[in-house]
Structures are given as C-alpha cells and as structure tokens.
Design a protein around this motif. Structure first.
Motif, PDB file in Angstrom:
ATOM      1  N   UNK A  61      28.970  23.212  23.014  1.00 15.36           N
ATOM      2  CA  UNK A  61      29.995  22.435  22.275  1.00 15.36           C
ATOM      3  C   UNK A  61      30.885  23.307  21.613  1.00 15.36           C
ATOM      4  N   UNK A  62      30.038  25.372  20.728  1.00 18.13           N
ATOM      5  CA  UNK A  62      30.905  25.240  19.824  1.00 18.13           C
ATOM      6  C   UNK A  62      31.901  26.307  20.185  1.00 18.13           C
ATOM      7  N   UNK A  63      31.549  26.538  22.264  1.00 17.96           N
ATOM      8  CA  UNK A  63      32.784  27.278  22.256  1.00 17.96           C
ATOM      9  C   UNK A  63      33.792  26.891  22.856  1.00 17.96           C
ATOM     10  N   UNK A  64      33.571  25.832  23.659  1.00 20.43           N
ATOM     11  CA  UNK A  64      34.371  24.745  24.867  1.00 20.43           C
ATOM     12  C   UNK A  64      34.560  23.206  24.218  1.00 20.43           C
ATOM     13  N   UNK A  65      34.010  22.556  23.742  1.00 25.56           N
ATOM     14  CA  UNK A  65      34.324  21.360  23.292  1.00 25.56           C
ATOM     15  C   UNK A  65      35.348  20.866  22.833  1.00 25.56           C
ATOM     16  N   UNK A  70      40.217  18.407  22.354  1.00 23.31           N
ATOM     17  CA  UNK A  70      40.852  18.012  21.033  1.00 23.31           C
ATOM     18  C   UNK A  70      40.410  17.459  20.213  1.00 23.31           C
ATOM     19  N   UNK A  71      39.329  17.266  19.568  1.00 24.86           N
ATOM     20  CA  UNK A  71      38.183  16.521  19.022  1.00 24.86           C
ATOM     21  C   UNK A  71      39.278  16.309  17.754  1.00 24.86           C
ATOM     22  N   UNK A  72      38.791  14.892  16.988  1.00 22.31           N
ATOM     23  CA  UNK A  72      39.164  15.355  15.605  1.00 22.31           C
ATOM     24  C   UNK A  72      38.105  15.913  14.923  1.00 22.31           C
ATOM     25  N   UNK A  73      38.555  15.695  13.469  1.00 22.19           N
ATOM     26  CA  UNK A  73      37.838  16.139  12.465  1.00 22.19           C
ATOM     27  C   UNK A  73      36.686  15.342  12.515  1.00 22.19           C
ATOM     28  N   UNK A 113      30.016   9.151  23.842  1.00 22.52           N
ATOM     29  CA  UNK A 113      31.044   8.188  23.064  1.00 22.52           C
ATOM     30  C   UNK A 113      32.547   8.653  23.486  1.00 22.52           C
ATOM     31  N   UNK A 114      32.204  10.504  23.010  1.00 24.52           N
ATOM     32  CA  UNK A 114      33.862  11.069  22.571  1.00 24.52           C
ATOM     33  C   UNK A 114      34.170  11.877  23.962  1.00 24.52           C
ATOM     34  N   UNK A 115      33.610  10.811  25.542  1.00 24.19           N
ATOM     35  CA  UNK A 115      34.229  11.518  26.472  1.00 24.19           C
ATOM     36  C   UNK A 115      34.307   9.747  27.759  1.00 24.19           C
ATOM     37  N   UNK A 116      33.570   8.773  26.794  1.00 23.62           N
ATOM     38  CA  UNK A 116      34.127   7.910  27.886  1.00 23.62           C
ATOM     39  C   UNK A 116      35.032   7.294  27.317  1.00 23.62           C
ATOM     40  N   UNK A 117      35.912   6.518  27.997  1.00 22.57           N
ATOM     41  CA  UNK A 117      36.885   5.850  27.095  1.00 22.57           C
ATOM     42  C   UNK A 117      37.213   3.642  27.556  1.00 22.57           C
ATOM     43  N   UNK A 118      36.030   3.722  28.943  1.00 30.71           N
ATOM     44  CA  UNK A 118      35.682   1.970  29.165  1.00 30.71           C
ATOM     45  C   UNK A 118      34.132   2.361  29.602  1.00 30.71           C
ATOM     46  N   UNK A 119      33.733   1.183  28.573  1.00 30.42           N
ATOM     47  CA  UNK A 119      32.541   0.741  29.116  1.00 30.42           C
ATOM     48  C   UNK A 119      31.006   2.236  28.621  1.00 30.42           C
TER      49      UNK A 119
END
Length: 262
Positions: A61-65, A70-73, A113-119
């Motif tokens: 996660x630290x290297x590529x996530x 493009x996660x928000x702060x 939650x950070x990857x799923x947009x639906x359900x």
C-alpha cells in the motif's frame, strides 16, 4: 498525414490510460486479497500469520496504493489508521479473540470501500447494525439501566466496525452528523428514560437506515463507460475532420470552377 497523427495520438492515449487502470486494478485486487486472507486467519486464531499478511499489505500500500488509486488525504488517513489498529490488535495481549476479529473486519471493510463503487461489503452489515440498535431502543423502553448499558456498549462496538468505511464512502458532513448523535447518547447515558431521549434514539435509527438505502444497482464497470466516451470522442473528432476536409475540397472546387468561367 495530420489525420493519421491525430488517430495515432488518440490510440496511444487510450492504450496508456488502459495500462494504468489495469495496473491499478491489479494492485487493489492484491490488496483486497491480503486483507481478506488476514481476516480469515484472524477468525481461526492464527494471529501471527494474519500479522504477516497485514505487514505485506502495508508495504504494498505504501509503494503503490495511494499513487495508483489517487486516494484523497482523508481516505489515506482512514486506511492507514484502521490498518494500524488491526495490526496492533493482533499483537495485543489484552484483547479478546472477538475484539481482534472486529478490528480486522473493520480494516477489511475499509479496504474494500476504497475500491468498490457498487455495493461495498459494509452494506452487508445492515441487519447486524440495525438489530443491535433496536436492542438499545427496546432496553430504553423497558427502563432497564443494566440492559440499556449492555445493549449500547454492544452497538457502539458494532458500529465501530463500519465507521472507517463510512468515512470513505460518505461525505464528512453525513458521518459527523451521525457520529455526534451517537456520541451524545453515549456520554449522557443516565438520561435514557426521558421521553425526549426516545425521540433521539428514533432519529438515530432513521439515520442508520438511511445509510443502507443508497445501494446503487448499476453493476456496469465504470471503465467501460470511460472507453465508450473515449471512443465516442475519437469518432466525433474523425467525423469533424472529414467534414472539414470535405468542406475545404468543395470550396476549392467552386473557386477553381469560378476562375475557369472567367
């Protein structure tokens, strides 16, 4: 020649963007797999193995996530915090097996939650959350102080499982509004027998139910719509260019014909 260059540039843009999206999806798939495996191992009491997987998650996660997705702060802070709590729970000497499972579950839901947009997965806890809060209401109606405190403690522990996910999927205002109400009934427990208190509990129940009422049934992959829009853009550009060339050709032809007549 210019037309071919335009098409080539569009094709390169699509290829590059698709490659970035594919890499991002691959990274998130691996992160979700690590989080899920860690949860399963925790359920079976294999804490050391679960800890190793969470450490692998942290490194990846630290290297590529963050850069890939493009996660928000705020999202970055939530995931980092819930990952830290889950990791600490696995090495704690005081937490029960149940509490460890709850904290790793909170981490698993937040990762999804950070990857799923639906359900997202946290929607699956609707019955558990609503049922737990219903026990709080029932205890308040009965006027049983001991039962009320036990039910409220159970609800707070259950709500904490989905709270990180709410911070990712909902607006700051929505989460703060609900959290402030829950904090209020937790802080002023002795007032639970008042009539106004029941109205407060009913309002919280209403807001909890609204959390799970926004399920989006559209299962279409968002990347498909992106490709459709990009393809549509190319078609529009091509047609515009062809029309422009045709217009210039007709204009030159008319100008040439006019000169011959003169």
């Amino acid at each position: 020649m210019k037309f071919r260059i335009i098409i080539l540039l569009f094709a390169c843009t699509i290829f590059f963007s698709h490659s970035v999206m594919a890499k991002s999806q691959s990274t998130m798939k691996e992160l979700n797999h690590l989080a899920d495996e860690a949860l399963q191992l925790t359920k079976f009491g294999r804490f050391e193995e679960a800890k190793n997987l969470l450490e692998q998650f942290g490194e990846l996660f630290a290297k590529q996530g963050p850069s890939s997705n493009t996660l928000t702060m705020d999202e970055l802070r939530v995931v980092t915090a819930v990952h830290h709590e889950a990791l600490n729970s696995l090495t704690s000497m005081t937490l029960s097996h149940e509490d460890r499972v709850k904290r790793v579950t909170a981490f698993r839901l937040a990762t999804d939650a950070i990857s799923s947009q639906y359900q997202p997965l946290w929607f699956g806890m609707e019955d558990t959350i609503i049922g737990s809060f219903q026990n709080v209401k029932n205890a308040a109606l009965e006027g049983d102080t001991v039962l009320y405190n036990e039910a409220l403690n159970d609800f707070l522990a259950t709500y904490a499982i989905i709270q990180p996910s709410l911070k990712i999927d909902l607006s700051v205002e929505e989460v703060q509004k609900l959290d402030s109400r829950i904090t209020y009934i937790d802080r002023y427990r002795s007032s639970f027998a008042d009539q106004t208190w029941l109205k407060e509990l009913e309002q919280i129940e209403k807001e909890l139910k609204s959390l799970f009422s926004g399920i989006n049934d559209d299962n279409t992959d968002p990347s498909i719509w992106w490709v459709i829009m990009m393809t549509g853009g190319i078609i529009v550009t091509t047609l515009s260019y062809v029309s422009w060339r045709q217009y210039r050709g007709e204009k030159k032809f008319k100008k040439s014909s006019k000169k011959r007549r003169i």
